[in-house]
Design an enzyme around this catalytic site. Structure first.
Site, PDB file in Angstrom:
ATOM      1  N   SER A 145      -8.058  35.665 -17.436  1.00  0.00           N
ATOM      2  CA  SER A 145      -8.696  34.489 -17.344  1.00  0.00           C
ATOM      3  C   SER A 145      -8.975  34.337 -15.904  1.00  0.00           C
ATOM      4  O   SER A 145      -8.185  34.756 -15.016  1.00  0.00           O
ATOM      5  CB  SER A 145      -8.034  33.060 -17.832  1.00  0.00           C
ATOM      6  OG  SER A 145      -8.416  31.834 -17.125  1.00  0.00           O
ATOM      7  N   TYR A 161       0.763  29.895 -17.786  1.00  0.00           N
ATOM      8  CA  TYR A 161      -0.370  30.419 -18.054  1.00  0.00           C
ATOM      9  C   TYR A 161      -1.015  31.197 -17.030  1.00  0.00           C
ATOM     10  O   TYR A 161      -1.460  32.452 -17.347  1.00  0.00           O
ATOM     11  CB  TYR A 161      -1.254  29.517 -18.817  1.00  0.00           C
ATOM     12  CG  TYR A 161      -2.548  29.885 -19.286  1.00  0.00           C
ATOM     13  CD1 TYR A 161      -2.766  30.257 -20.581  1.00  0.00           C
ATOM     14  CD2 TYR A 161      -3.685  29.807 -18.471  1.00  0.00           C
ATOM     15  CE1 TYR A 161      -4.035  30.650 -21.008  1.00  0.00           C
ATOM     16  CE2 TYR A 161      -4.840  30.210 -18.550  1.00  0.00           C
ATOM     17  CZ  TYR A 161      -4.938  30.730 -20.065  1.00  0.00           C
ATOM     18  OH  TYR A 161      -6.233  31.239 -20.641  1.00  0.00           O
TER      19      TYR A 161
END
Length: 258
Positions: A145, A161
């Site tokens: 990401s 995350y």
């Protein structure tokens, strides 16, 4: 249209909704056989029906050690080969306690790393072992990401995350270096913030946070990644390994401030 993935048999971990399902449809359109894996049995059924006779769906939790191996074995039984793995499964651990460091719980940390990093290690390990057992090369594409290397605190501050997605890059580069001599390629795709309406119970990235500057300033969509994933799973990228391709609509170069 040229079939970039003709005669390829590919397993997609997290392939029944969202980014993974969009990629599965693109792979099938380009001539591939696919096995898609998801946790929700209804999503598995819908995906298999929609994808057609060159696809199979398997229910499973990506954090379980046997799930990826079972999917790969299914791919070999049904289609006679296994040529590539695309790992999409992952997602927010906020409900477990991920968040800003001063609020981050140990459970949130562990669950988020399991969901996004341990699951990926397990699928990659299964793929590598299979390629080596078959004495053949193959392709692995992992999902990171843009938040793993270009955070924007006003939009998103779940530190476990971000850590997991950053670690995906280091892990992928490391195994790419180790197995390049065996003709096993490992690359990473890093999407920006994507608009998604996928099932809340499935394992996939699901954030609606900020528009990005390209194409009139809009949210990203799962189909924005399809061309890149087809290329990286195809023989057109056969001399490419250990690379990170960012598809973020300009997020990284504007620091998510558009």
């Amino acid at each position: 249209m040229e079939n970039w993935l003709a005669n390829k048999s590919i397993v997609i971990i997290g392939g029944t909704t969202g980014l993974g399902f969009s990629a599965a449809k693109a792979f099938v359109r380009n001539g591939a056989n696919v096995v898609v894996v998801g946790r929700n049995p209804e999503n598995c059924l819908v995906a298999e029906l929609h994808l057609g006779h060159t696809a199979r769906a398997k229910q499973g939790d990506a954090t379980h050690p046997q799930t990826a191996l079972d999917a790969i074995q299914l791919c070999i039984r049904e289609f006679g080969s296994f040529d590539g793995l695309y790992h999409v499964a992952g997602g927010s651990g906020e409900k477990f306690g991920d968040g800003l460091l001063h609020d981050l719980s140990l459970e949130g940390w562990n669950k988020t790393l399991d969901l996004n990093l341990t699951s990926l290690m397990l699928s990659n390990q299964a793929a590598i072992r299979t390629f080596m057992g078959m004495n053949k090369g193959g392709t692995i594409l992992n999902m990171s990401s843009v938040l793993g290397f270009s955070p924007a605190s006003r939009h998103f501050a779940n530190h476990a995350y971000a850590t997991a997605k950053s670690a995906v890059i280091g892990f992928s580069k490391s195994i790419a270096a180790s197995y390049a001599s065996k003709n096993i390629r490992v690359n990473v795709i890093s999407p920006g913030i994507l608009e998604s309406s996928e099932d809340k119970n499935d394992q996939a990235d699901k954030f609606v946070v900020s528009k990005q500057p390209l194409d009139g300033g809009r949210y990203g969509t799962p189909t924005d990644l399809d061309g890149a994933t087809v290329y990286l799973m195809s023989d057109y990228s056969k001399f490419t390994t250990g690379q990170i391709l960012t598809v973020d609509g300009g997020w990284d170069i504007t620091d998510g401030q558009f």
